[in-house]
Design a protein around this motif. Sequence first.
Motif, PDB file in Angstrom:
ATOM      1  N   LEU A  50       0.712  -1.582   0.162  1.00 22.78           N
ATOM      2  CA  LEU A  50       0.139  -0.003  -0.026  1.00 22.78           C
ATOM      3  C   LEU A  50       0.720   1.150  -0.028  1.00 22.78           C
ATOM      4  O   LEU A  50       1.712   1.291   0.791  1.00 22.78           O
ATOM      5  CB  LEU A  50      -0.563   0.166   0.261  1.00 22.78           C
ATOM      6  N   GLN A  51       0.546   2.394  -0.856  1.00 23.72           N
ATOM      7  CA  GLN A  51       1.895   3.259  -0.808  1.00 23.72           C
ATOM      8  C   GLN A  51       1.432   4.498  -0.170  1.00 23.72           C
ATOM      9  O   GLN A  51       1.777   5.419   0.718  1.00 23.72           O
ATOM     10  CB  GLN A  51       1.261   3.481  -1.998  1.00 23.72           C
ATOM     11  N   SER A  52       0.040   3.880   0.954  1.00 21.91           N
ATOM     12  CA  SER A  52      -0.365   5.784   1.654  1.00 21.91           C
ATOM     13  C   SER A  52      -1.083   4.761   2.561  1.00 21.91           C
ATOM     14  O   SER A  52      -1.942   4.172   2.428  1.00 21.91           O
ATOM     15  CB  SER A  52      -0.667   6.430   1.284  1.00 21.91           C
ATOM     16  N   LYS A  53      -1.185   4.673   4.383  1.00 21.99           N
ATOM     17  CA  LYS A  53      -1.917   4.346   5.298  1.00 21.99           C
ATOM     18  C   LYS A  53      -3.275   5.075   4.813  1.00 21.99           C
ATOM     19  O   LYS A  53      -4.755   4.984   5.026  1.00 21.99           O
ATOM     20  CB  LYS A  53      -1.485   4.580   6.272  1.00 21.99           C
ATOM     21  N   LEU A  54      -3.435   6.540   4.476  1.00 18.72           N
ATOM     22  CA  LEU A  54      -4.928   7.081   4.349  1.00 18.72           C
ATOM     23  C   LEU A  54      -5.966   6.180   3.729  1.00 18.72           C
ATOM     24  O   LEU A  54      -6.783   6.692   2.825  1.00 18.72           O
ATOM     25  CB  LEU A  54      -4.506   8.630   3.995  1.00 18.72           C
ATOM     26  N   LEU A  55      -5.053   5.544   2.451  1.00 21.89           N
ATOM     27  CA  LEU A  55      -6.123   4.775   1.376  1.00 21.89           C
ATOM     28  C   LEU A  55      -6.790   3.379   1.954  1.00 21.89           C
ATOM     29  O   LEU A  55      -6.080   2.707   2.689  1.00 21.89           O
ATOM     30  CB  LEU A  55      -5.168   4.203   0.942  1.00 21.89           C
ATOM     31  N   ASP A  56      -8.089   3.950   1.796  1.00 19.21           N
ATOM     32  CA  ASP A  56      -9.466   3.165   2.327  1.00 19.21           C
ATOM     33  C   ASP A  56      -9.825   2.073   1.405  1.00 19.21           C
ATOM     34  O   ASP A  56     -10.313   2.129   0.141  1.00 19.21           O
ATOM     35  CB  ASP A  56     -10.912   3.808   2.519  1.00 19.21           C
ATOM     36  N   LEU A  57      -8.512   0.827   1.527  1.00 14.27           N
ATOM     37  CA  LEU A  57      -9.198  -0.097   1.327  1.00 14.27           C
ATOM     38  C   LEU A  57     -10.166  -1.286   1.160  1.00 14.27           C
ATOM     39  O   LEU A  57      -9.507  -1.714   2.849  1.00 14.27           O
ATOM     40  CB  LEU A  57      -7.750  -0.481   0.535  1.00 14.27           C
ATOM     41  N   GLU A  58     -10.992  -1.810   0.745  1.00 17.49           N
ATOM     42  CA  GLU A  58     -11.911  -2.800   1.358  1.00 17.49           C
ATOM     43  C   GLU A  58     -11.606  -4.201   0.648  1.00 17.49           C
ATOM     44  O   GLU A  58     -11.445  -4.208  -0.046  1.00 17.49           O
ATOM     45  CB  GLU A  58     -13.516  -2.406   0.876  1.00 17.49           C
ATOM     46  N   GLY A  59     -11.264  -4.970   2.152  1.00 21.35           N
ATOM     47  CA  GLY A  59     -11.593  -6.564   1.280  1.00 21.35           C
ATOM     48  C   GLY A  59      -9.606  -6.461   1.138  1.00 21.35           C
ATOM     49  O   GLY A  59      -8.886  -6.129   1.112  1.00 21.35           O
ATOM     50  N   SER A  60      -9.484  -7.890   0.479  1.00 20.48           N
ATOM     51  CA  SER A  60      -7.881  -7.739  -0.442  1.00 20.48           C
ATOM     52  C   SER A  60      -6.999  -6.625  -1.682  1.00 20.48           C
ATOM     53  O   SER A  60      -8.141  -5.821  -2.495  1.00 20.48           O
ATOM     54  CB  SER A  60      -7.965  -9.459  -1.088  1.00 20.48           C
ATOM     55  N   GLU A  61      -5.947  -6.649  -1.290  1.00 19.61           N
ATOM     56  CA  GLU A  61      -5.722  -5.782  -2.393  1.00 19.61           C
ATOM     57  C   GLU A  61      -5.507  -6.344  -4.009  1.00 19.61           C
ATOM     58  O   GLU A  61      -5.245  -5.018  -4.566  1.00 19.61           O
ATOM     59  CB  GLU A  61      -3.841  -5.636  -1.914  1.00 19.61           C
ATOM     60  N   LYS A  62      -5.151  -7.595  -4.379  1.00 19.43           N
ATOM     61  CA  LYS A  62      -4.918  -8.216  -5.101  1.00 19.43           C
ATOM     62  C   LYS A  62      -5.852 -10.058  -5.096  1.00 19.43           C
ATOM     63  O   LYS A  62      -5.419  -9.986  -6.560  1.00 19.43           O
ATOM     64  CB  LYS A  62      -3.046  -8.753  -5.384  1.00 19.43           C
ATOM     65  N   LEU A  63      -6.404 -10.183  -4.405  1.00 18.93           N
ATOM     66  CA  LEU A  63      -6.914 -11.207  -4.673  1.00 18.93           C
ATOM     67  C   LEU A  63      -9.009 -10.389  -5.140  1.00 18.93           C
ATOM     68  O   LEU A  63      -8.887  -9.966  -4.290  1.00 18.93           O
ATOM     69  CB  LEU A  63      -7.161 -11.606  -3.125  1.00 18.93           C
ATOM     70  N   TYR A  64      -9.083 -11.463  -6.120  1.00 17.81           N
ATOM     71  CA  TYR A  64     -10.178 -10.857  -6.949  1.00 17.81           C
ATOM     72  C   TYR A  64     -10.957 -12.447  -7.168  1.00 17.81           C
ATOM     73  O   TYR A  64     -10.696 -13.583  -7.292  1.00 17.81           O
ATOM     74  CB  TYR A  64     -10.749 -10.430  -8.637  1.00 17.81           C
TER      75      TYR A  64
END
Length: 248
Positions: A50-64
């Motif tokens: 993750l480039q920034s801790k401010l990024l609001d990411l729901e679920g997995s970063e690379k898994l679909y």
Amino acid sequence: MSRYDSRTTIFSPEGRLYQIEYAMEAINQVGMGFGITTPEGVLLVSEKRLQSKLLDLEGSEKLYKIDGHVYCIVAGITADANTLVNEARLHAQQFRFKYSTPVPMENLVQHIADIKQSYTQFGGLRPYGVSMIFAGYEESLGWRLYQSDPSGNYGGWKAVAIGQNASTTNSIFRTDWTEDLDWEKATTLALKVVQKSLDTASLSPAKIELAMLKLVDGEPKLELVGDEALGEACEAYKVAAKENPDKE
């Protein structure tokens, strides 16, 4: 710069397609992902970047999730990955609607590989800069793991990695993977791969995400391993590595 690298459709005198090689080199610069098959299911692991801790990411970063029985890990340009994931999902649902049965995994992977390959034949297009690992379950074949690259090549594997240091990871798999892996042994192998490939002494849930694809009530289900359980596994691996340094 070579005069043969400005088009995806021009072979060099050595028989190389430079744009394909550039796409694969771009993939080698991004976070690693890999899959390991076991008799109990498929273990999927990806590196967190993750480039920034401010990024609001729901679920997995690379898994679909592609379909109820198929999931994939990607490495490369996220926008390209999203396009191909959406195409895979559409193909899976069209197949299910037409034949009233889940799409066979090789049929799905070949469809995506054909799209990638078509972008190496026509001028004015660039290759998709993404490699993908497809993991899933079929009643007649059991657990399946496929990998495809920007050229359109694909193949079935028992364990395979994509992204940065994939060659190192695949080398470890060739020596350490066995048919009788259970979840505990597969997790240990995964943590060993992460430590050696990332060249880090501090394994932690902040650096990787781990998921288990297994049968639940006869249906394949993906379970993401929580940070607490993953942290305990990392600590257990560190202790075991100190007690048995020869096994490293």
